[in-house]
Design a protein around this motif. Structure first.
Motif, PDB file in Angstrom:
ATOM      1  N   LYS A 239       0.820  -1.211   0.000  1.00  0.00           N
ATOM      2  CA  LYS A 239       0.000   0.000   0.000  1.00  0.00           C
ATOM      3  C   LYS A 239       0.854   1.261   0.000  1.00  0.00           C
ATOM      4  O   LYS A 239       0.463   2.290  -0.569  1.00  0.00           O
ATOM      5  CB  LYS A 239      -0.936  -0.012   1.207  1.00  0.00           C
ATOM      6  CG  LYS A 239      -2.016  -1.082   1.137  1.00  0.00           C
ATOM      7  CD  LYS A 239      -2.756  -1.184   2.455  1.00  0.00           C
ATOM      8  CE  LYS A 239      -3.688  -2.377   2.476  1.00  0.00           C
ATOM      9  NZ  LYS A 239      -4.345  -2.529   3.791  1.00  0.00           N
ATOM     10  N   ARG A 240       2.032   1.178   0.642  1.00  0.00           N
ATOM     11  CA  ARG A 240       2.896   2.353   0.705  1.00  0.00           C
ATOM     12  C   ARG A 240       3.621   2.617  -0.613  1.00  0.00           C
ATOM     13  O   ARG A 240       4.273   3.650  -0.777  1.00  0.00           O
ATOM     14  CB  ARG A 240       3.902   2.215   1.849  1.00  0.00           C
ATOM     15  CG  ARG A 240       3.268   2.362   3.227  1.00  0.00           C
ATOM     16  CD  ARG A 240       4.292   2.677   4.289  1.00  0.00           C
ATOM     17  NE  ARG A 240       5.210   1.586   4.525  1.00  0.00           N
ATOM     18  CZ  ARG A 240       5.019   0.633   5.445  1.00  0.00           C
ATOM     19  NH1 ARG A 240       3.933   0.658   6.209  1.00  0.00           N
ATOM     20  NH2 ARG A 240       5.907  -0.327   5.614  1.00  0.00           N
ATOM     21  N   ASP A 281       3.011   8.661   3.852  1.00  0.00           N
ATOM     22  CA  ASP A 281       2.911   7.220   3.596  1.00  0.00           C
ATOM     23  C   ASP A 281       2.350   6.476   4.804  1.00  0.00           C
ATOM     24  O   ASP A 281       2.262   5.256   4.811  1.00  0.00           O
ATOM     25  CB  ASP A 281       4.273   6.640   3.206  1.00  0.00           C
ATOM     26  CG  ASP A 281       5.328   6.768   4.308  1.00  0.00           C
ATOM     27  OD1 ASP A 281       4.981   7.199   5.424  1.00  0.00           O
ATOM     28  OD2 ASP A 281       6.500   6.438   4.035  1.00  0.00           O
ATOM     29  N   GLY A 282       1.980   7.237   5.846  1.00  0.00           N
ATOM     30  CA  GLY A 282       1.386   6.621   7.028  1.00  0.00           C
ATOM     31  C   GLY A 282       2.397   5.988   7.962  1.00  0.00           C
ATOM     32  O   GLY A 282       2.007   5.331   8.931  1.00  0.00           O
ATOM     33  N   SER A 283       3.692   6.211   7.722  1.00  0.00           N
ATOM     34  CA  SER A 283       4.709   5.596   8.569  1.00  0.00           C
ATOM     35  C   SER A 283       4.765   6.288   9.927  1.00  0.00           C
ATOM     36  O   SER A 283       4.358   7.451  10.089  1.00  0.00           O
ATOM     37  CB  SER A 283       6.078   5.672   7.895  1.00  0.00           C
ATOM     38  OG  SER A 283       6.513   7.025   7.796  1.00  0.00           O
ATOM     39  N   ASP A 312      -6.801  -2.432  -3.690  1.00  0.00           N
ATOM     40  CA  ASP A 312      -7.387  -2.112  -4.997  1.00  0.00           C
ATOM     41  C   ASP A 312      -6.511  -1.100  -5.728  1.00  0.00           C
ATOM     42  O   ASP A 312      -6.228  -1.253  -6.924  1.00  0.00           O
ATOM     43  CB  ASP A 312      -8.790  -1.526  -4.827  1.00  0.00           C
ATOM     44  CG  ASP A 312      -9.830  -2.578  -4.489  1.00  0.00           C
ATOM     45  OD1 ASP A 312      -9.456  -3.594  -3.881  1.00  0.00           O
ATOM     46  OD2 ASP A 312     -10.996  -2.374  -4.824  1.00  0.00           O
ATOM     47  N   ASP A 313      -6.078  -0.066  -5.004  1.00  0.00           N
ATOM     48  CA  ASP A 313      -5.209   0.947  -5.609  1.00  0.00           C
ATOM     49  C   ASP A 313      -3.899   0.324  -6.073  1.00  0.00           C
ATOM     50  O   ASP A 313      -3.385   0.638  -7.146  1.00  0.00           O
ATOM     51  CB  ASP A 313      -4.918   2.075  -4.604  1.00  0.00           C
ATOM     52  CG  ASP A 313      -6.171   2.796  -4.155  1.00  0.00           C
ATOM     53  OD1 ASP A 313      -6.999   3.113  -5.032  1.00  0.00           O
ATOM     54  OD2 ASP A 313      -6.327   3.034  -2.951  1.00  0.00           O
ATOM     55  N   VAL A 314      -3.345  -0.557  -5.234  1.00  0.00           N
ATOM     56  CA  VAL A 314      -2.099  -1.237  -5.597  1.00  0.00           C
ATOM     57  C   VAL A 314      -2.294  -2.047  -6.866  1.00  0.00           C
ATOM     58  O   VAL A 314      -1.482  -1.991  -7.804  1.00  0.00           O
ATOM     59  CB  VAL A 314      -1.642  -2.156  -4.438  1.00  0.00           C
ATOM     60  CG1 VAL A 314      -0.433  -2.990  -4.867  1.00  0.00           C
ATOM     61  CG2 VAL A 314      -1.304  -1.330  -3.204  1.00  0.00           C
TER      62      VAL A 314
END
Length: 332
Positions: A239-240, A281-283, A312-314
């Motif tokens: 996802k990232r 990136d949510g890290s 889905d995006d990936v």
């Protein structure tokens, strides 16, 4: 390439041991169509590995090769520590396969299907009945055991299919789109079965069209496209890879909102809703940076939410003819 070049994992004692499934440079073509173009995989024992890809990407071909149903054109592969080319019988003895299409015979009962599978594994009649009874109970099929399998619901047939796969006590199971066509409740029941198998130390190689299924079950996921692994990693790592993640801050105090907008860089403002959106990136590192900036300025947000791309995006970004988003370097 000699089989010794297959990657190995290292247990706590430091000595190398074979992965449950490992491939180097796996290739397969049909005529001028290259289906698998140098696939490298390393799947630890007791884990769930999910292979994603669009229709025709080669997922089922990979399963068929690794389960010795068809031969590869090149590369090296080991399953349960055995070379699939030189020791196919040993590989077959260690694995179970549940394909896209049920192997259940609808004209005989569930119990008769189980006993037939026991005979194929050369179990004695007594042992076959014992194993069949245990598995029918484990998969909640005792009440339906005496009924023709053609009368079963889709979820019941799928449970029977996997129960039949387990008759030989395999340590590695290939599940090729096991929940296709099932209703949501049956899918969730199947997820529970898969988790139970892994808790018993079984390795599961899963192909699926359902991205939430891979997200829910898999320890590692690989995306297959145009015969190559486009990316591999945990669900969070994948996802990232895709741009679009952000942190959203909401304020009720207009003064705090304006101060935060000044303290933070590269923010998108919504003056009406008093929200700020910061690419992230949510890290943990990036979240800490944002919170430290707010703390240093004496600002407190009323709400902080982290938005990350989903699988889905990936999938759309990494497979052909989809999103124009350019992923970062793939996780390996």
């Amino acid at each position: 390439m000699p089989s010794s070049d297959i990657p190995t994992s290292r247990p706590g004692n430091g000595r190398p041991s074979p992965a449950a499934i490992a491939t180097v440079g796996l290739r397969k073509s049909y005529g001028d169509k290259t289906v698998l173009d140098g696939i490298d995989l390393h799947i630890p024992a007791g884990s769930v590995f999910a292979l994603l890809g669009p229709n025709g990407a080669g997922k089922t071909t990979a399963v068929k090769i690794l389960s010795t149903l068809i031969t590869a054109d090149g590369g090296q592969s080991q399953v349960a520590g055995h070379d699939i080319a030189t020791s196919p019988d040993k590989v077959r003895a260690a694995i179970g396969v549940t394909g896209q299409f049920s192997a259940v015979d609808g004209l005989i009962t569930g119990e008769e299907n189980m006993l037939l599978m026991a005979d194929l594994h050369h179990l004695s009649k007594r042992e076959g009945r014992r194993v069949s009874a245990e598995l029918l109970e484990r998969f909640d099929l005792v009440d339906a055991a005496g009924k023709p399998a053609q009368s079963y619901s889709g979820g019941m047939k799928r449970r029977l299919d996997i129960a039949m796969t387990l008759v030989g006590n395999p340590r590695i199971i290939f599940l090729d789109e096991p929940t296709t066509g099932l209703d949501p409740r049956s899918r969730h029941n199947m997820w529970g079965i898969i988790r139970e198998l892994v808790s018993d130390g079984v390795t599961v190689f899963l192909t699926t069209q359902y991205l939430d299924e891979a997200d829910e079950l898999a320890d590692r996921i690989a995306v297959l496209d145009n015969g190559k692994i486009a990316a591999e990693g945990t669900a969070d790592e994948l996802k990232r890879l895709i741009p679009g993640g952000h942190v959203r801050l909401r304020f009720s105090d207009p003064a705090a909102y304006r101060s935060a907008a000044s303290a933070l860089h590269d923010v998108a403002r919504d003056d009406e809703a008093l929200t700020l959106q910061i690419p992230s990136d949510g890290s943990q590192r990036e979240l800490r940076f944002i919170l430290d900036r707010l703390d240093s300025a004496g600002i407190e947000a009323d709400e902080l939410t982290v938005h990350t791309p989903d699988l889905d995006d990936v999938f759309f970004a990494l497979t052909s003819g989809s999103s124009s988003a350019q992923p970062k370097e793939a996780v390996r």
